[in-house]
Write a protein that holds these residues in place. Structure first.
Motif, PDB file in Angstrom:
ATOM      1  N   HIS A 203      19.980-126.901 -44.678  1.00 28.21           N
ATOM      2  CA  HIS A 203      19.397-125.815 -45.472  1.00 28.21           C
ATOM      3  C   HIS A 203      20.409-124.688 -45.671  1.00 28.21           C
ATOM      4  CE1 HIS A 203      16.904-122.219 -46.173  1.00 28.21           C
ATOM      5  NE2 HIS A 203      16.144-123.056 -46.849  1.00 28.21           N
TER       6      HIS A 203
ATOM      7  N   GLN B 289       8.195-122.921 -43.649  1.00 29.09           N
ATOM      8  CA  GLN B 289       7.281-124.057 -43.784  1.00 29.09           C
ATOM      9  C   GLN B 289       7.785-125.254 -42.985  1.00 29.09           C
ATOM     10  OE1 GLN B 289       7.180-124.504 -48.021  1.00 29.09           O
ATOM     11  NE2 GLN B 289       5.603-122.938 -48.296  1.00 29.09           N
ATOM     12  N   GLN B 290       9.072-125.536 -43.067  1.00 27.95           N
ATOM     13  CA  GLN B 290       9.629-126.663 -42.330  1.00 27.95           C
ATOM     14  C   GLN B 290       9.609-126.413 -40.819  1.00 27.95           C
ATOM     15  OE1 GLN B 290      10.293-129.613 -43.589  1.00 27.95           O
ATOM     16  NE2 GLN B 290       9.606-128.780 -45.532  1.00 27.95           N
TER      17      GLN B 290
ATOM     18  N   ARG C  98      10.666-121.252 -47.501  1.00 31.53           N
ATOM     19  CA  ARG C  98      10.819-122.716 -47.397  1.00 31.53           C
ATOM     20  C   ARG C  98      11.191-123.121 -45.977  1.00 31.53           C
ATOM     21  NH1 ARG C  98      15.172-125.013 -50.653  1.00 31.53           N
ATOM     22  NH2 ARG C  98      14.586-126.871 -49.533  1.00 31.53           N
TER      23      ARG C  98
ATOM     24  N   HIS D 261      12.775-116.631 -50.984  1.00 30.63           N
ATOM     25  CA  HIS D 261      12.255-117.974 -51.269  1.00 30.63           C
ATOM     26  C   HIS D 261      12.748-118.979 -50.232  1.00 30.63           C
ATOM     27  CE1 HIS D 261      10.938-121.470 -53.499  1.00 30.63           C
ATOM     28  NE2 HIS D 261      12.157-121.957 -53.384  1.00 30.63           N
ATOM     29  N   GLU D 262      14.032-118.937 -49.939  1.00 28.55           N
ATOM     30  CA  GLU D 262      14.597-119.887 -48.987  1.00 28.55           C
ATOM     31  C   GLU D 262      14.086-119.639 -47.567  1.00 28.55           C
ATOM     32  OE1 GLU D 262      16.286-122.651 -49.711  1.00 28.55           O
ATOM     33  OE2 GLU D 262      15.912-122.081 -51.790  1.00 28.55           O
TER      34      GLU D 262
END
Length: 194
Positions: free
Chosen positions: A89, A186-187, A183, A179-180
């Motif tokens: 990521h 969530q992971q 994300r 945004h990142e």
């Protein structure tokens, strides 16, 4: 288990909230070797917006290298998965930031931002932390502390920028980081649920 709340706002009061469930008793008591300020030791003078973008990209690249290197050494399977995911990521995020910089308005890139950063120094070239000895919760906490500091920095710059191009660039980078980070959250939550 403790639920850690993270909130990303747009500066106008609108917010996206997410949370992480973590067992953090040691962190609350200050016994874990996680700094609340991951850049406290090595100050670097950043004068122009392009310097800050370089620093942001370098920060994400450093995290990617450190996480990848420590993933092979970690004994816990969930922590290995988390480190590998974060490394990928962070590497992808660094590449995206590089592309944004290459396509940015040169006038915005050469905007002087020293005034803000003189009061809030940015640090570079830190040694890797011992992610291979941290728990999943400690790794998660550390990565979100780092991302939140980057977000706070870009949010402040977006509010204070006087040149339209610099403001737009700061807002674009702020949206990307927010945004990142969501994300990533969530992971991380998925790994915590395993």
């Amino acid at each position: 288990m403790t639920r850690v709340q993270a909130r990303i706002t747009d500066g106008q009061g609108d917010a996206d909230a997410f949370s992480l469930r973590m067992a953090l008793p040691e962190c609350r008591q200050g016994r874990v070797g996680i700094s609340t300020d991951p850049w406290r030791d090595l100050a670097m003078k950043i004068e122009r917006f392009e310097d800050l973008i370089d620093w942001t990209r370098d920060t994400h690249n450093l995290l990617a290298r450190c996480m990848a290197r420590c993933s092979d050494k970690h004994e816990e399977t969930r922590a290995k998965w988390l480190l590998v995911y974060i490394a990928d990521h962070e590497r992808a995020l660094a590449e995206t930031i590089d592309k944004i910089e290459k396509h940015a308005d040169p006038k915005a890139l050469h905007t002087w931002i020293y005034d803000y950063l003189a009061r809030n120094p940015v640090l570079r070239n830190q040694a890797c932390k011992s992610y291979d000895t941290m728990t999943v919760e400690e790794i998660s906490l550390d990565i979100f502390l780092t991302h939140n500091q980057v977000i706070d920095l870009y949010r402040s710059l977006a509010r204070r920028a006087e040149i339209d191009g610099a403001r737009e660039l700061a807002e674009d980078l702020l949206r990307l980081e927010e945004h990142e980070t969501m994300r990533l959250a969530q992971q991380v939550n998925r790994i915590h649920e395993m």
